[in-house]
Design a protein around this motif. Structure first.
Motif, PDB file in Angstrom:
ATOM      1  N   PRO A  21       0.812  -1.222   0.000  1.00 27.35           N
ATOM      2  CA  PRO A  21       0.000   0.000   0.000  1.00 27.35           C
ATOM      3  C   PRO A  21       0.848   1.276   0.000  1.00 27.35           C
ATOM      4  O   PRO A  21       0.378   2.327  -0.438  1.00 27.35           O
ATOM      5  CB  PRO A  21      -0.837  -0.114   1.274  1.00 27.35           C
ATOM      6  N   ASP A  22       2.092   1.187   0.440  1.00 29.91           N
ATOM      7  CA  ASP A  22       2.974   2.352   0.441  1.00 29.91           C
ATOM      8  C   ASP A  22       3.357   2.802  -0.973  1.00 29.91           C
ATOM      9  O   ASP A  22       3.865   3.901  -1.154  1.00 29.91           O
ATOM     10  CB  ASP A  22       4.248   2.072   1.247  1.00 29.91           C
ATOM     11  N   GLU A  23       3.118   1.928  -1.973  1.00 28.76           N
ATOM     12  CA  GLU A  23       3.407   2.295  -3.374  1.00 28.76           C
ATOM     13  C   GLU A  23       2.425   3.341  -3.887  1.00 28.76           C
ATOM     14  O   GLU A  23       2.663   3.960  -4.924  1.00 28.76           O
ATOM     15  CB  GLU A  23       3.257   1.071  -4.294  1.00 28.76           C
ATOM     16  N   PHE A  24       1.295   3.516  -3.184  1.00 25.51           N
ATOM     17  CA  PHE A  24       0.207   4.315  -3.721  1.00 25.51           C
ATOM     18  C   PHE A  24      -0.006   5.610  -2.953  1.00 25.51           C
ATOM     19  O   PHE A  24       0.149   5.660  -1.747  1.00 25.51           O
ATOM     20  CB  PHE A  24      -1.092   3.505  -3.721  1.00 25.51           C
ATOM     21  N   ASP A  25      -0.410   6.621  -3.715  1.00 26.73           N
ATOM     22  CA  ASP A  25      -0.753   7.921  -3.164  1.00 26.73           C
ATOM     23  C   ASP A  25      -2.189   7.895  -2.637  1.00 26.73           C
ATOM     24  O   ASP A  25      -2.534   8.578  -1.689  1.00 26.73           O
ATOM     25  CB  ASP A  25      -0.607   8.962  -4.282  1.00 26.73           C
TER      26      ASP A  25
END
Length: 87
Positions: A21-25
């Protein structure tokens, strides 16, 4: 197709995570994803993520109801992702 990252049981859902989830804004549970998800597993949800500066939405995780069991949940989640990515 992207592979499964982790499978975790939390509360009433089994979270089958495909991407960090850290890949996404931004992460959403879009209404349109309900049809392909429910056609495979009733009551499931799809969380889609959008990276900063990108127009593309990608499956971050699929939530399958806990009563399905982790092994079957993983198979169902893969099937849901295949349906979404082939549309």
């Amino acid at each position: 197709m992207v592979g499964v990252n982790t499978v975790e049981t939390e509360d009433e859902y089994i979270h089958v995570r495909f991407r960090d989830p850290d890949e996404f804004d931004e992460i959403r549970t879009p209404d349109w994803a309900e049809n392909p998800a429910h056609s495979v597993s009733e009551g499931s949800e799809v969380r889609m993520g959008q990276a900063e500066g990108s127009d593309d939405w990608k499956v971050e995780s699929v939530l399958i109801q806990k009563n399905v069991g982790e092994d079957k949940a993983e198979d169902q989640a893969k099937e849901i992702v295949e349906k979404i990515e082939s549309e």
